[in-house]
Design a protein around this motif. Structure first.
Motif, PDB file in Angstrom:
ATOM      1  N   PRO A  82       0.811  -1.212   0.000  1.00 13.34           N
ATOM      2  CA  PRO A  82       0.000   0.000   0.000  1.00 13.34           C
ATOM      3  C   PRO A  82       0.851   1.272   0.000  1.00 13.34           C
ATOM      4  CG  PRO A  82      -0.276  -1.239   2.039  1.00 13.34           C
ATOM      5  CD  PRO A  82       0.583  -2.051   1.143  1.00 13.34           C
ATOM      6  N   GLU A  83       1.971   1.239   0.694  1.00 15.68           N
ATOM      7  CA  GLU A  83       2.891   2.366   0.703  1.00 15.68           C
ATOM      8  C   GLU A  83       4.258   1.878   1.167  1.00 15.68           C
ATOM      9  OE1 GLU A  83       2.407   4.830   4.636  1.00 15.68           O
ATOM     10  OE2 GLU A  83       0.421   4.444   3.789  1.00 15.68           O
ATOM     11  N   SER A  84       5.257   2.700   0.971  1.00 16.15           N
ATOM     12  CA  SER A  84       6.606   2.350   1.402  1.00 16.15           C
ATOM     13  C   SER A  84       6.624   2.114   2.909  1.00 16.15           C
ATOM     14  CB  SER A  84       7.538   3.501   1.024  1.00 16.15           C
ATOM     15  OG  SER A  84       8.811   3.284   1.554  1.00 16.15           O
ATOM     16  N   MET A  85       7.437   1.156   3.331  1.00 16.26           N
ATOM     17  CA  MET A  85       7.511   0.838   4.757  1.00 16.26           C
ATOM     18  C   MET A  85       8.928   0.447   5.118  1.00 16.26           C
ATOM     19  SD  MET A  85       5.363  -2.053   6.847  1.00 16.26           S
ATOM     20  CE  MET A  85       6.519  -3.346   7.205  1.00 16.26           C
ATOM     21  N   ILE A  86       9.327   0.776   6.332  1.00 16.66           N
ATOM     22  CA  ILE A  86      10.605   0.333   6.893  1.00 16.66           C
ATOM     23  C   ILE A  86      10.287  -0.530   8.093  1.00 16.66           C
ATOM     24  CG2 ILE A  86      12.688   1.052   8.132  1.00 16.66           C
ATOM     25  CD1 ILE A  86      12.724   3.551   6.368  1.00 16.66           C
ATOM     26  N   GLY A  87      10.946  -1.688   8.178  1.00 17.82           N
ATOM     27  CA  GLY A  87      10.702  -2.557   9.319  1.00 17.82           C
ATOM     28  C   GLY A  87      11.814  -3.560   9.529  1.00 17.82           C
ATOM     29  N   GLN A  88      11.703  -4.262  10.627  1.00 17.19           N
ATOM     30  CA  GLN A  88      12.676  -5.275  11.041  1.00 17.19           C
ATOM     31  C   GLN A  88      12.253  -6.639  10.517  1.00 17.19           C
ATOM     32  OE1 GLN A  88      12.998  -5.553  15.311  1.00 17.19           O
ATOM     33  NE2 GLN A  88      13.852  -7.589  15.219  1.00 17.19           N
ATOM     34  N   VAL A  89      13.217  -7.423  10.023  1.00 14.92           N
ATOM     35  CA  VAL A  89      12.935  -8.775   9.559  1.00 14.92           C
ATOM     36  C   VAL A  89      12.817  -9.688  10.777  1.00 14.92           C
ATOM     37  CG1 VAL A  89      13.802 -10.739   8.236  1.00 14.92           C
ATOM     38  CG2 VAL A  89      14.127  -8.406   7.372  1.00 14.92           C
ATOM     39  N   ILE A  90      11.680 -10.379  10.856  1.00 12.92           N
ATOM     40  CA  ILE A  90      11.405 -11.302  11.968  1.00 12.92           C
ATOM     41  C   ILE A  90      10.838 -12.598  11.408  1.00 12.92           C
ATOM     42  CG2 ILE A  90      10.942  -9.433  13.623  1.00 12.92           C
ATOM     43  CD1 ILE A  90       7.898 -10.265  13.291  1.00 12.92           C
ATOM     44  N   MET A  91      10.859 -13.635  12.228  1.00 12.07           N
ATOM     45  CA  MET A  91      10.201 -14.902  11.906  1.00 12.07           C
ATOM     46  C   MET A  91       8.980 -15.006  12.813  1.00 12.07           C
ATOM     47  SD  MET A  91       9.897 -17.971  10.529  1.00 12.07           S
ATOM     48  CE  MET A  91      11.397 -18.522   9.776  1.00 12.07           C
ATOM     49  N   ARG A  92       7.813 -15.198  12.206  1.00 12.71           N
ATOM     50  CA  ARG A  92       6.595 -15.379  12.997  1.00 12.71           C
ATOM     51  C   ARG A  92       5.775 -16.493  12.360  1.00 12.71           C
ATOM     52  NH1 ARG A  92       3.364 -10.372  13.365  1.00 12.71           N
ATOM     53  NH2 ARG A  92       4.857  -9.758  14.948  1.00 12.71           N
ATOM     54  N   GLU A  93       5.453 -17.480  13.159  1.00 13.84           N
ATOM     55  CA  GLU A  93       4.630 -18.612  12.732  1.00 13.84           C
ATOM     56  C   GLU A  93       5.124 -19.222  11.430  1.00 13.84           C
ATOM     57  OE1 GLU A  93       0.506 -17.466  12.778  1.00 13.84           O
ATOM     58  OE2 GLU A  93       0.652 -16.729  14.837  1.00 13.84           O
ATOM     59  N   GLY A  94       6.439 -19.376  11.317  1.00 13.33           N
ATOM     60  CA  GLY A  94       7.038 -20.042  10.167  1.00 13.33           C
ATOM     61  C   GLY A  94       7.203 -19.186   8.928  1.00 13.33           C
ATOM     62  N   SER A  95       6.937 -17.872   9.026  1.00 10.94           N
ATOM     63  CA  SER A  95       7.066 -16.978   7.879  1.00 10.94           C
ATOM     64  C   SER A  95       8.004 -15.822   8.207  1.00 10.94           C
ATOM     65  CB  SER A  95       5.704 -16.383   7.502  1.00 10.94           C
ATOM     66  OG  SER A  95       4.830 -17.379   7.073  1.00 10.94           O
ATOM     67  N   TRP A  96       8.813 -15.450   7.213  1.00 10.67           N
ATOM     68  CA  TRP A  96       9.660 -14.265   7.349  1.00 10.67           C
ATOM     69  C   TRP A  96       8.814 -13.033   7.038  1.00 10.67           C
ATOM     70  CZ3 TRP A  96      13.859 -14.814   9.927  1.00 10.67           C
ATOM     71  CH2 TRP A  96      14.604 -15.990   9.847  1.00 10.67           C
ATOM     72  N   LEU A  97       8.822 -12.070   7.963  1.00 10.90           N
ATOM     73  CA  LEU A  97       8.022 -10.860   7.826  1.00 10.90           C
ATOM     74  C   LEU A  97       8.891  -9.619   7.999  1.00 10.90           C
ATOM     75  CD1 LEU A  97       5.020 -11.827  10.129  1.00 10.90           C
ATOM     76  CD2 LEU A  97       5.132 -12.038   7.648  1.00 10.90           C
ATOM     77  N   ILE A  98       8.396  -8.498   7.463  1.00 10.68           N
ATOM     78  CA  ILE A  98       8.951  -7.179   7.762  1.00 10.68           C
ATOM     79  C   ILE A  98       7.950  -6.548   8.712  1.00 10.68           C
ATOM     80  CG2 ILE A  98       9.677  -4.951   6.862  1.00 10.68           C
ATOM     81  CD1 ILE A  98       9.893  -6.341   4.084  1.00 10.68           C
ATOM     82  N   GLU A  99       8.399  -6.241   9.930  1.00  9.95           N
ATOM     83  CA  GLU A  99       7.491  -5.724  10.952  1.00  9.95           C
ATOM     84  C   GLU A  99       7.897  -4.323  11.347  1.00  9.95           C
ATOM     85  OE1 GLU A  99       5.783  -7.616  14.915  1.00  9.95           O
ATOM     86  OE2 GLU A  99       7.868  -7.009  15.153  1.00  9.95           O
TER      87      GLU A  99
END
Length: 139
Positions: free
Chosen positions: A88-105
């Motif tokens: 939806p728009e540019s985002m900055i976040g930390q790479v984490i593992m949650r429930e078996g998936s790599w996410l940008i949070e």
């Protein structure tokens, strides 16, 4: 598809990263190096002992690269593309593992998106230890 498994570790005492910490034990060399190429000094006899050492914070490689070809690790700070469809728009976040998936949070925005995307770019712009201020901003 075979995924490469490797780890890096943040050394709290020296405030720098050690790379290929598992590989050192896999090859029985026991030689983990700092970013500048110098050998780290520690008393660990196996990788599990290294994981349990409170001096180090171990982060896993995601198996993905950013738009510049840089390896993406857990704990990296990543920016999504501004001109790409899908996000939806540019985002900055930390790479984490949650429930078996790599996410940008991004905790401040209370938002998380998948790290892998076929339609949007990702770029490593820092990490959570050396570039904490990056998580304060939105772009």
């Amino acid at each position: 598809m075979k995924r490469e498994i490797k780890f890096r570790a943040w050394d709290k005492g020296y405030e720098c990263y050690l790379y290929d910490v598992q590989g050192a034990y896999d090859t029985l060399s026991g030689c983990v190096k700092y970013e500048n190429g110098e050998n780290a000094v520690y008393d660990e006899e196996c990788f599990a002992g290294f994981l349990d050492n409170e001096q180090y914070i171990v982060e896993q490689y995601t198996g993905l690269h950013d738009k510049n070809g840089k390896n993406i690790y857990e704990g990296d700070v990543v920016r999504t593309g501004k001109d790409n469809i899908g996000d939806p728009e540019s985002m900055i976040g930390q790479v984490i593992m949650r429930e078996g998936s790599w996410l940008i949070e991004n905790e401040k925005m209370q938002e998380a998106i998948e790290l892998f995307s076929e339609i949007t770019s990702r770029e490593v712009i820092g990490n959570i230890f050396e570039d904490k201020q990056l998580l304060e901003g939105k772009q």
